[in-house]
Motif scaffolding. Structure first.
Motif, PDB file in Angstrom:
ATOM      1  N   CYS A 168      17.699  55.957  26.971  1.00  0.00           N
ATOM      2  CA  CYS A 168      17.923  56.080  28.412  1.00  0.00           C
ATOM      3  C   CYS A 168      19.043  55.162  28.877  1.00  0.00           C
ATOM      4  CB  CYS A 168      16.643  55.837  29.194  1.00  0.00           C
ATOM      5  SG  CYS A 168      15.972  54.182  29.016  1.00  0.00           S
ATOM      6  N   THR A 206      16.492  52.986  23.488  1.00  0.00           N
ATOM      7  CA  THR A 206      15.396  53.854  23.918  1.00  0.00           C
ATOM      8  C   THR A 206      15.851  55.244  24.332  1.00  0.00           C
ATOM      9  OG1 THR A 206      15.578  53.024  26.164  1.00  0.00           O
ATOM     10  CG2 THR A 206      14.030  51.894  24.698  1.00  0.00           C
ATOM     11  N   SER A 222       9.019  51.123  26.872  1.00  0.00           N
ATOM     12  CA  SER A 222       8.640  52.416  27.415  1.00  0.00           C
ATOM     13  C   SER A 222       9.805  53.059  28.159  1.00  0.00           C
ATOM     14  CB  SER A 222       7.465  52.232  28.383  1.00  0.00           C
ATOM     15  OG  SER A 222       7.173  53.441  29.030  1.00  0.00           O
ATOM     16  N   ASN A 223       9.947  54.365  27.983  1.00  0.00           N
ATOM     17  CA  ASN A 223      10.994  55.101  28.695  1.00  0.00           C
ATOM     18  C   ASN A 223      10.622  55.342  30.161  1.00  0.00           C
ATOM     19  OD1 ASN A 223      12.803  55.306  26.601  1.00  0.00           O
ATOM     20  ND2 ASN A 223      11.985  57.259  25.871  1.00  0.00           N
ATOM     21  N   ARG A 224       9.383  55.082  30.530  1.00  0.00           N
ATOM     22  CA  ARG A 224       8.964  55.278  31.923  1.00  0.00           C
ATOM     23  C   ARG A 224       9.690  54.349  32.880  1.00  0.00           C
ATOM     24  NH1 ARG A 224       2.638  55.041  32.394  1.00  0.00           N
ATOM     25  NH2 ARG A 224       3.324  52.959  32.859  1.00  0.00           N
ATOM     26  N   PHE A 225      10.220  53.242  32.369  1.00  0.00           N
ATOM     27  CA  PHE A 225      10.839  52.246  33.230  1.00  0.00           C
ATOM     28  C   PHE A 225      12.363  52.239  33.123  1.00  0.00           C
ATOM     29  CE2 PHE A 225       6.633  50.574  31.986  1.00  0.00           C
ATOM     30  CZ  PHE A 225       6.011  50.716  33.215  1.00  0.00           C
ATOM     31  N   CYS A 226      12.940  53.353  32.671  1.00  0.00           N
ATOM     32  CA  CYS A 226      14.390  53.441  32.522  1.00  0.00           C
ATOM     33  C   CYS A 226      15.124  53.282  33.850  1.00  0.00           C
ATOM     34  CB  CYS A 226      14.790  54.792  31.921  1.00  0.00           C
ATOM     35  SG  CYS A 226      14.582  54.859  30.151  1.00  0.00           S
ATOM     36  N   SER A 227      14.555  53.798  34.903  1.00  0.00           N
ATOM     37  CA  SER A 227      15.253  53.792  36.182  1.00  0.00           C
ATOM     38  C   SER A 227      15.103  52.476  36.943  1.00  0.00           C
ATOM     39  CB  SER A 227      14.754  54.944  37.051  1.00  0.00           C
ATOM     40  OG  SER A 227      13.387  54.771  37.321  1.00  0.00           O
TER      41      SER A 227
END
Length: 186
Positions: free
Chosen positions: A55, A53, A134-139
Motif C-alpha cells: 500500500c 505491505t 496490517s493493510n487496514r491502516f494504509c490510509s
C-alpha cells in the motif's frame, strides 16, 4: 520522621516519578519517529523491501513497539497520578467561591492533563497503527505523529505532576479547615 514529612517526601517522589515516566514515554515516541524515518529512507533507497505491505508504505516494527511502549507508559502514569491525586472537583458556583487556590488549580490542571493525555495518546496511537503490518491502516497519516505525541507526553508530565501536587495540597487544606470546625463544637 513524622507523618507530614513522610507525606511530603511521598508527594515529591510521586511527582518525580510522573515526570520521569512521561519523559521516558516522550523519548520512546521520538525514538519511534526516528525509527520510522529510517525505515522510510531505507525503503525509498531500495524501492523494494521484503516487508512492504503493498500500500505504498513500509512499516517499522521498531517504531511500532516503541509506540506501544510509549502509550502503555503514558496510560500508567495518567491513571496512577489520577488515583493517587484523588478526584478533585467543584460541583457548584458556591463550591467555587469557597474553594482554595490549590483546589481551583488542581481542577484546572486535572482538565488540562486529560487534554494532554487525549492528544498525546491519540497521536501516538495513530502513528503506531500506521506502523502496524496490517493493510487496514494504509490510509492513516503518520508523518510527525510520534514526535507530536512525544512532545505532548512532556507537557503531560509537567501538568500531571502539577495536578498531583496541587490536589494533595488541596486535600491537606480541606482537612485543616474541617478539623477546627469539629473541635469548636462541645
Amino acid at each position: 520522621m513524622n507523618k507530614k514529612e513522610m507525606e511530603s517526601e511521598l508527594g515529591f517522589l510521586v511527582s518525580v516519578l510522573v515526570i520521569c515516566a512521561d519523559i521516558t514515554a516522550a523519548v520512546l515516541g521520538i525514538e519511534a519517529e526516528i525509527a520510522q524515518s529510517k525505515q522510510q529512507q531505507h525503503h525509498h533507497a531500495r524501492q523494494q523491501h521484503p516487508r512492504h505491505t503493498g500500500c505504498g508504505r513500509s512499516p517499522s516494527s521498531g517504531a511500532f513497539s516503541e509506540g506501544v511502549a510509549a502509550m502503555v507508559l503514558l496510560s500508567i502514569v495518567h491513571v496512577t497520578a489520577n488515583v493517587l491525586g484523588g478526584c478533585t472537583y467543584i460541583r457548584s458556583k458556591q463550591d467555587f467561591t469557597r474553594a482554595t487556590a490549590n483546589k481551583i488549580l488542581a481542577v484546572a490542571l486535572l482538565v488540562i492533563s486529560w487534554i494532554f493525555f487525549a492528544v498525546s495518546y491519540s497521536t501516538l496511537m495513530l502513528a503506531t497503527l500506521a506502523n502496524s503490518r496490517s493493510n487496514r491502516f494504509c490510509s492513516l497519516p503518520h508523518r510527525w505523529f510520534f514526535l507530536v505525541g512525544g512532545i505532548f507526553c512532556l507537557g503531560h508530565g509537567l501538568v500531571t505532576s502539577g495536578y498531583y501536587v496541587s490536589a494533595i495540597a488541596a486535600k491537606k487544606e480541606d482537612k485543616e479547615n474541617v478539623q477546627p470546625a469539629n473541635t469548636s463544637r462541645p
